[in-house]
Motif scaffolding. Structure first.
Motif, PDB file in Angstrom:
ATOM      1  N   LYS A 152      -0.832  18.754 -14.255  1.00 44.69           N
ATOM      2  CA  LYS A 152      -1.680  17.799 -13.539  1.00 44.69           C
ATOM      3  C   LYS A 152      -0.948  16.487 -13.299  1.00 44.69           C
ATOM      4  O   LYS A 152      -0.187  16.026 -14.141  1.00 44.69           O
ATOM      5  N   PHE A 153      -1.237  15.904 -12.155  1.00 42.59           N
ATOM      6  CA  PHE A 153      -0.719  14.593 -11.822  1.00 42.59           C
ATOM      7  C   PHE A 153      -1.802  13.820 -11.093  1.00 42.59           C
ATOM      8  O   PHE A 153      -2.826  14.365 -10.698  1.00 42.59           O
ATOM      9  N   ARG A 154      -1.564  12.532 -10.925  1.00 41.85           N
ATOM     10  CA  ARG A 154      -2.524  11.669 -10.248  1.00 41.85           C
ATOM     11  C   ARG A 154      -1.778  10.745  -9.295  1.00 41.85           C
ATOM     12  O   ARG A 154      -0.677  10.297  -9.583  1.00 41.85           O
ATOM     13  N   ASN A 155      -2.411  10.478  -8.168  1.00 41.03           N
ATOM     14  CA  ASN A 155      -1.904   9.478  -7.247  1.00 41.03           C
ATOM     15  C   ASN A 155      -2.489   8.135  -7.675  1.00 41.03           C
ATOM     16  O   ASN A 155      -3.663   7.872  -7.456  1.00 41.03           O
ATOM     17  N   VAL A 156      -1.666   7.307  -8.307  1.00 34.11           N
ATOM     18  CA  VAL A 156      -2.138   6.007  -8.783  1.00 34.11           C
ATOM     19  C   VAL A 156      -1.786   4.892  -7.807  1.00 34.11           C
ATOM     20  O   VAL A 156      -1.921   3.716  -8.130  1.00 34.11           O
ATOM     21  N   GLY A 157      -1.353   5.267  -6.609  1.00 26.33           N
ATOM     22  CA  GLY A 157      -1.008   4.288  -5.585  1.00 26.33           C
ATOM     23  C   GLY A 157      -2.196   3.914  -4.727  1.00 26.33           C
ATOM     24  O   GLY A 157      -3.331   4.334  -4.967  1.00 26.33           O
ATOM     25  N   ASP A 158      -1.914   3.133  -3.705  1.00 25.68           N
ATOM     26  CA  ASP A 158      -2.956   2.626  -2.812  1.00 25.68           C
ATOM     27  C   ASP A 158      -3.032   3.352  -1.481  1.00 25.68           C
ATOM     28  O   ASP A 158      -3.836   2.985  -0.627  1.00 25.68           O
ATOM     29  N   SER A 159      -2.181   4.362  -1.284  1.00 21.47           N
ATOM     30  CA  SER A 159      -2.242   5.141  -0.049  1.00 21.47           C
ATOM     31  C   SER A 159      -2.029   6.615  -0.382  1.00 21.47           C
ATOM     32  O   SER A 159      -1.723   6.965  -1.527  1.00 21.47           O
ATOM     33  N   ALA A 160      -2.172   7.468   0.602  1.00 22.99           N
ATOM     34  CA  ALA A 160      -2.138   8.918   0.385  1.00 22.99           C
ATOM     35  C   ALA A 160      -0.756   9.383  -0.062  1.00 22.99           C
ATOM     36  O   ALA A 160       0.267   8.963   0.472  1.00 22.99           O
ATOM     37  N   ILE A 216       9.424  17.543  -8.214  1.00 22.17           N
ATOM     38  CA  ILE A 216       8.401  17.346  -7.203  1.00 22.17           C
ATOM     39  C   ILE A 216       8.897  16.270  -6.243  1.00 22.17           C
ATOM     40  O   ILE A 216       9.125  15.126  -6.641  1.00 22.17           O
ATOM     41  N   ASN A 217       9.102  16.636  -4.986  1.00 21.25           N
ATOM     42  CA  ASN A 217       9.556  15.696  -3.961  1.00 21.25           C
ATOM     43  C   ASN A 217       8.344  15.211  -3.163  1.00 21.25           C
ATOM     44  O   ASN A 217       7.594  16.029  -2.630  1.00 21.25           O
ATOM     45  N   SER A 218       8.184  13.899  -3.114  1.00 15.98           N
ATOM     46  CA  SER A 218       6.997  13.327  -2.476  1.00 15.98           C
ATOM     47  C   SER A 218       7.364  12.074  -1.693  1.00 15.98           C
ATOM     48  O   SER A 218       8.521  11.668  -1.660  1.00 15.98           O
ATOM     49  N   ASN A 219       6.345  11.444  -1.136  1.00 17.43           N
ATOM     50  CA  ASN A 219       6.550  10.195  -0.413  1.00 17.43           C
ATOM     51  C   ASN A 219       6.387   8.972  -1.318  1.00 17.43           C
ATOM     52  O   ASN A 219       6.231   7.856  -0.824  1.00 17.43           O
ATOM     53  N   ASP A 220       6.454   9.157  -2.626  1.00 16.68           N
ATOM     54  CA  ASP A 220       6.446   8.041  -3.570  1.00 16.68           C
ATOM     55  C   ASP A 220       7.724   7.236  -3.342  1.00 16.68           C
ATOM     56  O   ASP A 220       8.820   7.753  -3.530  1.00 16.68           O
ATOM     57  N   ALA A 250       0.862  -1.182   0.000  1.00 16.55           N
ATOM     58  CA  ALA A 250       0.000   0.000   0.000  1.00 16.55           C
ATOM     59  C   ALA A 250       0.896   1.230   0.000  1.00 16.55           C
ATOM     60  O   ALA A 250       1.314   1.706   1.047  1.00 16.55           O
ATOM     61  N   GLN A 251       1.228   1.686  -1.199  1.00 17.21           N
ATOM     62  CA  GLN A 251       2.154   2.790  -1.352  1.00 17.21           C
ATOM     63  C   GLN A 251       1.577   3.854  -2.267  1.00 17.21           C
ATOM     64  O   GLN A 251       0.828   3.545  -3.190  1.00 17.21           O
ATOM     65  N   PRO A 252       1.959   5.113  -2.057  1.00 12.10           N
ATOM     66  CA  PRO A 252       1.546   6.169  -2.984  1.00 12.10           C
ATOM     67  C   PRO A 252       2.402   6.123  -4.243  1.00 12.10           C
ATOM     68  O   PRO A 252       3.531   5.635  -4.217  1.00 12.10           O
ATOM     69  N   ARG A 253       1.849   6.601  -5.359  1.00 10.66           N
ATOM     70  CA  ARG A 253       2.594   6.680  -6.632  1.00 10.66           C
ATOM     71  C   ARG A 253       2.146   7.929  -7.364  1.00 10.66           C
ATOM     72  O   ARG A 253       0.956   8.093  -7.651  1.00 10.66           O
ATOM     73  N   ILE A 254       3.096   8.810  -7.687  1.00 12.40           N
ATOM     74  CA  ILE A 254       2.775  10.000  -8.457  1.00 12.40           C
ATOM     75  C   ILE A 254       2.916   9.667  -9.941  1.00 12.40           C
ATOM     76  O   ILE A 254       3.852   8.983 -10.340  1.00 12.40           O
ATOM     77  N   SER A 255       1.957  10.123 -10.734  1.00  7.12           N
ATOM     78  CA  SER A 255       1.968   9.820 -12.164  1.00  7.12           C
ATOM     79  C   SER A 255       1.541  11.053 -12.956  1.00  7.12           C
ATOM     80  O   SER A 255       0.484  11.634 -12.695  1.00  7.12           O
ATOM     81  N   PHE A 256       2.376  11.436 -13.912  1.00  4.12           N
ATOM     82  CA  PHE A 256       2.045  12.484 -14.866  1.00  4.12           C
ATOM     83  C   PHE A 256       1.750  11.809 -16.201  1.00  4.12           C
ATOM     84  O   PHE A 256       2.372  10.798 -16.524  1.00  4.12           O
ATOM     85  N   ILE A 259       9.067   4.767  -4.977  1.00  2.00           N
ATOM     86  CA  ILE A 259       9.794   4.350  -6.167  1.00  2.00           C
ATOM     87  C   ILE A 259      10.468   5.530  -6.853  1.00  2.00           C
ATOM     88  O   ILE A 259      11.593   5.425  -7.324  1.00  2.00           O
ATOM     89  N   GLU A 260       9.792   6.666  -6.893  1.00  2.00           N
ATOM     90  CA  GLU A 260      10.343   7.866  -7.518  1.00  2.00           C
ATOM     91  C   GLU A 260      10.072   9.078  -6.617  1.00  2.00           C
ATOM     92  O   GLU A 260       9.190   9.883  -6.882  1.00  2.00           O
ATOM     93  N   PRO A 261      10.835   9.217  -5.537  1.00  2.00           N
ATOM     94  CA  PRO A 261      10.571  10.291  -4.576  1.00  2.00           C
ATOM     95  C   PRO A 261      10.843  11.693  -5.114  1.00  2.00           C
ATOM     96  O   PRO A 261      10.290  12.662  -4.606  1.00  2.00           O
ATOM     97  N   ALA A 262      11.672  11.805  -6.138  1.00  2.00           N
ATOM     98  CA  ALA A 262      11.948  13.103  -6.762  1.00  2.00           C
ATOM     99  C   ALA A 262      11.625  12.983  -8.248  1.00  2.00           C
ATOM    100  O   ALA A 262      12.414  12.458  -9.025  1.00  2.00           O
ATOM    101  N   LYS A 263      10.440  13.436  -8.637  1.00  2.00           N
ATOM    102  CA  LYS A 263       9.972  13.340 -10.031  1.00  2.00           C
ATOM    103  C   LYS A 263      10.228  14.675 -10.720  1.00  2.00           C
ATOM    104  O   LYS A 263       9.786  15.722 -10.245  1.00  2.00           O
TER     105      LYS A 263
END
Length: 132
Positions: free
Chosen positions: A48-56, A107-111, A21-27, A113-117
């Motif tokens: 625009k981006f979307r969170n395609v993961g399973d958590s916030a 964009i730095n996030s809690n993703d 259950a992880q977040p994923r940022i997707s452009f 797999i790719e924390p710095a997109k």
């Protein structure tokens, strides 16, 4: 004995499920052509981006590469799964040369797999047209 095996199985199953259950940022894309901006104008760009993961998803920080760009504006609240959001940038074209401009946003996030997109965008500064 059977009960302890059952509890052990549940412990590993719950742990393995939580690990996925992880977040994923997707452009939709990572390079953008934003058109043209008249010299002296102010422009607003939205990515625009979307969170395609399973958590916030949590955006920690957004960095730009160049002067002339405003401080990025983004949602600092958690972005729930399968939600679309945007990062906004404002550009001041008052004292810039004519021609093509290239910038990058990181964009730095809690993703995990790719924390710095990093996304890239270009636009052209054109001469201001005379008003009629």
């Amino acid at each position: 004995m059977i009960m302890s095996r059952y509890i052990l199985f549940l412990f590993f199953f719950i742990g393995a499920t939580a690990a996925y259950a992880q977040p994923r940022i997707s452009f939709q894309r990572t390079t953008f052509n934003c058109g043209s901006v008249e010299q002296g104008d102010h422009a607003r760009f939205s990515f625009k981006f979307r969170n395609v993961g399973d958590s916030a998803l949590k955006i920690f920080d957004v960095k730009t590469t160049e002067n002339g760009l405003s401080e990025p504006n983004y949602n600092r609240a958690d972005i729930v799964k399968w939600t679309t959001d945007s990062v906004f940038i404002y550009y001041d074209a008052d004292f810039v040369k004519l021609g093509s401009v290239q910038h990058a946003l990181t964009i730095n996030s809690n993703d995990p797999i790719e924390p710095a997109k990093t996304i890239y965008f270009t636009f052209s500064i054109i001469k201001r047209l005379p008003k009629r």
